[in-house]
Design an enzyme around this catalytic site. Structure first.
Site, PDB file in Angstrom:
ATOM      1  N   ARG A   1       0.838  -1.213   0.000  1.00  0.00           N
ATOM      2  CA  ARG A   1       0.000   0.000   0.000  1.00  0.00           C
ATOM      3  C   ARG A   1       0.867   1.255   0.000  1.00  0.00           C
ATOM      4  O   ARG A   1       0.929   1.983  -0.979  1.00  0.00           O
ATOM      5  CB  ARG A   1      -0.945  -0.044   1.219  1.00  0.00           C
ATOM      6  CG  ARG A   1      -2.060   0.979   1.179  1.00  0.00           C
ATOM      7  CD  ARG A   1      -1.648   2.373   1.629  1.00  0.00           C
ATOM      8  NE  ARG A   1      -1.036   2.422   2.948  1.00  0.00           N
ATOM      9  CZ  ARG A   1      -0.427   3.498   3.435  1.00  0.00           C
ATOM     10  NH1 ARG A   1      -0.318   4.603   2.712  1.00  0.00           N
ATOM     11  NH2 ARG A   1       0.138   3.478   4.638  1.00  0.00           N
ATOM     12  N   ASP A   2       1.595   1.488   1.070  1.00  0.00           N
ATOM     13  CA  ASP A   2       2.380   2.726   1.187  1.00  0.00           C
ATOM     14  C   ASP A   2       3.460   2.774   0.111  1.00  0.00           C
ATOM     15  O   ASP A   2       3.769   3.831  -0.435  1.00  0.00           O
ATOM     16  CB  ASP A   2       3.018   2.797   2.586  1.00  0.00           C
ATOM     17  CG  ASP A   2       3.381   4.217   2.998  1.00  0.00           C
ATOM     18  OD1 ASP A   2       3.542   5.064   2.117  1.00  0.00           O
ATOM     19  OD2 ASP A   2       3.504   4.465   4.206  1.00  0.00           O
TER      20      ASP A   2
ATOM     21  N   HIS B   1       5.687   4.306  12.605  1.00  0.00           N
ATOM     22  CA  HIS B   1       5.648   4.191  11.144  1.00  0.00           C
ATOM     23  C   HIS B   1       6.646   5.235  10.630  1.00  0.00           C
ATOM     24  O   HIS B   1       6.326   6.412  10.503  1.00  0.00           O
ATOM     25  CB  HIS B   1       4.206   4.496  10.709  1.00  0.00           C
ATOM     26  CG  HIS B   1       3.961   4.531   9.241  1.00  0.00           C
ATOM     27  ND1 HIS B   1       3.245   3.553   8.570  1.00  0.00           N
ATOM     28  CD2 HIS B   1       4.274   5.449   8.297  1.00  0.00           C
ATOM     29  CE1 HIS B   1       3.132   3.860   7.298  1.00  0.00           C
ATOM     30  NE2 HIS B   1       3.755   5.008   7.095  1.00  0.00           N
TER      31      HIS B   1
ATOM     32  N   CYS C   1       4.424   9.259   0.400  1.00  0.00           N
ATOM     33  CA  CYS C   1       3.022   9.676   0.348  1.00  0.00           C
ATOM     34  C   CYS C   1       2.874  10.654  -0.804  1.00  0.00           C
ATOM     35  O   CYS C   1       3.623  11.617  -0.893  1.00  0.00           O
ATOM     36  CB  CYS C   1       2.613  10.328   1.667  1.00  0.00           C
ATOM     37  SG  CYS C   1       0.942  10.978   1.600  1.00  0.00           S
TER      38      CYS C   1
HETATM   39  P1  HMG Z   1     -13.064  14.346  -1.885  1.00  0.00           P
HETATM   40  O1  HMG Z   1     -12.891  14.755  -3.306  1.00  0.00           O
HETATM   41  O2  HMG Z   1     -13.024  15.414  -0.863  1.00  0.00           O
HETATM   42  O3  HMG Z   1     -14.386  13.472  -1.676  1.00  0.00           O
HETATM   43  O4  HMG Z   1     -11.957  13.266  -1.553  1.00  0.00           O
HETATM   44  P2  HMG Z   1     -15.886  13.738  -1.924  1.00  0.00           P
HETATM   45  O5  HMG Z   1     -16.605  13.060  -0.820  1.00  0.00           O
HETATM   46  O6  HMG Z   1     -16.160  15.198  -2.185  1.00  0.00           O
HETATM   47  O7  HMG Z   1     -16.171  12.916  -3.281  1.00  0.00           O
HETATM   48  C1  HMG Z   1     -15.605  13.321  -4.512  1.00  0.00           C
HETATM   49  C2  HMG Z   1     -15.534  12.124  -5.453  1.00  0.00           C
HETATM   50  O8  HMG Z   1     -14.707  11.103  -4.881  1.00  0.00           O
HETATM   51  C3  HMG Z   1     -16.893  11.474  -5.680  1.00  0.00           C
HETATM   52  O9  HMG Z   1     -16.861  10.890  -6.986  1.00  0.00           O
HETATM   53  C4  HMG Z   1     -16.898  10.355  -4.666  1.00  0.00           C
HETATM   54  O10 HMG Z   1     -17.769   9.313  -5.014  1.00  0.00           O
HETATM   55  C5  HMG Z   1     -15.460   9.881  -4.716  1.00  0.00           C
HETATM   56  P3  HMG Z   1     -17.416  11.682  -8.272  1.00  0.00           P
HETATM   57  O11 HMG Z   1     -18.846  11.977  -7.925  1.00  0.00           O
HETATM   58  O12 HMG Z   1     -16.585  12.912  -8.415  1.00  0.00           O
HETATM   59  O13 HMG Z   1     -17.212  10.684  -9.379  1.00  0.00           O
HETATM   60  N1  HMG Z   1     -15.012   9.221  -3.484  1.00  0.00           N
HETATM   61  C6  HMG Z   1     -14.431   8.019  -3.467  1.00  0.00           C
HETATM   62  N2  HMG Z   1     -14.100   7.158  -4.444  1.00  0.00           N
HETATM   63  C7  HMG Z   1     -13.522   5.998  -4.078  1.00  0.00           C
HETATM   64  N3  HMG Z   1     -13.245   5.678  -2.795  1.00  0.00           N
HETATM   65  C8  HMG Z   1     -13.567   6.512  -1.797  1.00  0.00           C
HETATM   66  C9  HMG Z   1     -14.190   7.735  -2.117  1.00  0.00           C
HETATM   67  N4  HMG Z   1     -14.608   8.789  -1.391  1.00  0.00           N
HETATM   68  C10 HMG Z   1     -15.127   9.676  -2.234  1.00  0.00           C
HETATM   69  N5  HMG Z   1     -13.284   6.164  -0.535  1.00  0.00           N
HETATM   70  C11 HMG Z   1     -10.936  11.462  -0.359  1.00  0.00           C
HETATM   71  C12 HMG Z   1     -11.818  12.697  -0.255  1.00  0.00           C
HETATM   72  C13 HMG Z   1     -10.532  11.067   1.040  1.00  0.00           C
HETATM   73  C14 HMG Z   1     -11.729  10.353  -1.023  1.00  0.00           C
HETATM   74  C15 HMG Z   1      -9.700  11.813  -1.212  1.00  0.00           C
HETATM   75  O14 HMG Z   1      -9.096  12.947  -0.682  1.00  0.00           O
HETATM   76  C16 HMG Z   1      -8.691  10.719  -1.314  1.00  0.00           C
HETATM   77  O15 HMG Z   1      -8.961   9.661  -1.855  1.00  0.00           O
HETATM   78  N6  HMG Z   1      -7.445  10.951  -0.834  1.00  0.00           N
HETATM   79  C17 HMG Z   1      -6.377   9.988  -0.963  1.00  0.00           C
HETATM   80  C18 HMG Z   1      -5.570   9.983   0.271  1.00  0.00           C
HETATM   81  C19 HMG Z   1      -4.487   8.929   0.208  1.00  0.00           C
HETATM   82  O16 HMG Z   1      -4.712   7.810  -0.182  1.00  0.00           O
HETATM   83  N7  HMG Z   1      -3.264   9.334   0.656  1.00  0.00           N
HETATM   84  C20 HMG Z   1      -2.198   8.417   0.771  1.00  0.00           C
HETATM   85  C21 HMG Z   1      -2.386   7.487   1.940  1.00  0.00           C
HETATM   86  S1  HMG Z   1      -2.078   8.270   3.518  1.00  0.00           S
HETATM   87  C22 HMG Z   1      -0.394   7.984   3.796  1.00  0.00           C
HETATM   88  O17 HMG Z   1       0.299   7.532   2.913  1.00  0.00           O
HETATM   89  C23 HMG Z   1       0.147   8.257   5.167  1.00  0.00           C
HETATM   90  C24 HMG Z   1       0.373   6.958   5.977  1.00  0.00           C
HETATM   91  O18 HMG Z   1       1.245   6.076   5.296  1.00  0.00           O
HETATM   92  C25 HMG Z   1       0.976   7.301   7.358  1.00  0.00           C
HETATM   93  C26 HMG Z   1       2.209   8.220   7.282  1.00  0.00           C
HETATM   94  O19 HMG Z   1       3.157   7.904   6.558  1.00  0.00           O
HETATM   95  O20 HMG Z   1       2.174   9.211   7.995  1.00  0.00           O
HETATM   96  C27 HMG Z   1      -0.938   6.228   6.230  1.00  0.00           C
HETATM   97 MG    MG Z   2       3.405   6.243   5.266  1.00  0.00          MG
END
Ligand code: HMG
Ligand code: MG
Length: 333
Positions: A49-50, A241, A274
């Site tokens: 994933r990450d 992490h 990320c």
């Molecule tokens: P948004 O645009 O604010 O959401 O995104 P929305 O509710 O306004 O919806 C907009 C569109 O997104 C709609 O579709 C929804 O249906 C769709 P449209 O009508 O435009 O076709 N939607 C989704 N589709 C699929 N799956 C969903 C979903 N939710 C809404 N769950 C959202 C908000 C959170 C979805 C967006 O910002 C997003 O996907 N962000 C990605 C974040 C991400 O994956 N980041 C990387 C992981 S975090 C990380 O790496 C850190 C970690 O490793 C720890 C560390 O290192 O610190 C964990």
């Molecule tokens: Mg991470």
């Protein structure tokens, strides 16, 4: 005695020349008790994933599945398989359903997935996920960039996920990002980290993973932050992490272990980053964490040569060099 084994062919470490960090059990026990290290550490493998969320080229679904299967064969007890986020935001994870359906679930192994909201949670359930993770941040700007909402708004969304998860009997893990620094805000207060960690824990997360998202932390910062968080969340429920951008991850992990933490996230071959934290390099390499832990006499249940094979497989598939120092060294032996 350190053991050297013969390498049999390209890409295979199963019986390869892997230097084994050896420590007699009496010495290991003295070392552990004198520095309050745990006897066993649970490694949460986040590479699929990450790691893969950050790749520039599309990684074929079958490669992801093979990687996850190799990691479970290597003895990793938890493998974060994918994330149910928007494909517009993170195209690399858009095959999440196929990945969940294609992987060969091994008994005793958990395959959690990231779910930022109820929509993601429902899709994860449909795809057969048995555990999910919600991911918040200790920085407002990072929260906005990563999941498009404030920290408070994110916690409201997570409460919805938690209610649904409780109904399904699904365990929920919680992340706090930017615990030792933020790419947009710079320094992050340990008290803010403690506050967000406490809210996730009170909500019902069984484990809180503290993410040094951009790998800027040092052992000093890690100690200060853990001291603040441990006042709010029992240390048994904490994980670390560490991304390894500044080369501090192993030192930070060691300090976390000395502070009572016994769950460590890491990524095979040091893959990752990320997409919403520019400049963040991969997580600490799982191979390097396992090597260090085994050298301390700490049990992980992970077979290092098999893990090296998994790292070698994904690096060949992605045509990139491993970030694991142990893998680099083992290739030269
Ligand atoms: P948004 O645009 O604010 O959401 O995104 P929305 O509710 O306004 O919806 C907009 C569109 O997104 C709609 O579709 C929804 O249906 C769709 P449209 O009508 O435009 O076709 N939607 C989704 N589709 C699929 N799956 C969903 C979903 N939710 C809404 N769950 C959202 C908000 C959170 C979805 C967006 O910002 C997003 O996907 N962000 C990605 C974040 C991400 O994956 N980041 C990387 C992981 S975090 C990380 O790496 C850190 C970690 O490793 C720890 C560390 O290192 O610190 C964990
Ligand atoms: Mg991470």
């Amino acid at each position: 005695m350190a053991a050297l084994m013969m390498r049999v062919g390209p890409g295979s470490f199963a019986s390869a020349r892997v230097y084994r960090p050896a420590l007699c059990s009496a010495a290991a026990a003295i070392l552990r008790s004198s520095s309050s290290l745990p006897e066993r550490v649970k490694i949460v493998e986040v590479g699929p994933r990450d790691g893969l969320q950050n790749e520039k080229t599309v990684v074929p679904t079958e490669v992801k599945i093979r990687l996850i299967d190799m990691l479970s064969e290597a003895g990793l007890p938890v493998i974060e398989a994918t994330s149910f986020v928007s494909p517009k935001w993170v195209p690399q994870m858009s095959d999440q359903e196929e990945v969940m359906r294609g992987l060969h679930k091994k008994a005793g192994v958990n395959y959690p997935v990231l779910t930022p909201n109820l929509k993601g949670f429902q899709a994860a359930m449909k795809a057969g996920a048995k555990e999910v993770a919600i991911f918040g941040a200790a920085s407002e700007l990072f929260s906005k960039k990563n999941i498009n909402c404030s920290v408070d708004e994110s916690l409201l969304r997570f409460e919805e996920v938690m209610r649904a998860a409780n109904q399904e009997g699904v365990p929920v893990r919680g992340y706090v990002s930017c615990v030792l620094g933020c790419p947009y805000e710079g320094k992050v207060s340990p008290n803010k980290v403690a506050e967000v960690a406490k809210r996730l824990y009170s909500m019902g997360c069984y484990e809180i993973s503290l993410g040094d998202t951009i790998g800027v932390g040092t052992p000093g910062g890690m100690t200060e932050m853990l001291n603040a968080v441990k006042k709010e969340v029992p240390v048994e429920a904490l994980a670390v992490h560490c991304h390894d951008t500044y080369g501090q991850a192993l030192a930070n992990i060691l300090v976390a272990l000395q502070n009572g933490v016994s769950v460590v996230d890491s990524s095979v071959a040091g893959l990752g980053g990320c997409p919403y934290a520019q400049g963040a390099s991969g997580n600490v390499a799982t191979e390097d964490v396992v090597y260090m832990l085994h050298g301390l006499g700490i049990h992980t249940g992970v077979d290092l040569p098999k893990l090296l094979d998994a790292g070698s497989y994904i690096c060949h598939s992605l045509n990139r060099r491993t970030n694991s120092k142990v893998a680099q060294a083992s290739c030269k032996l």
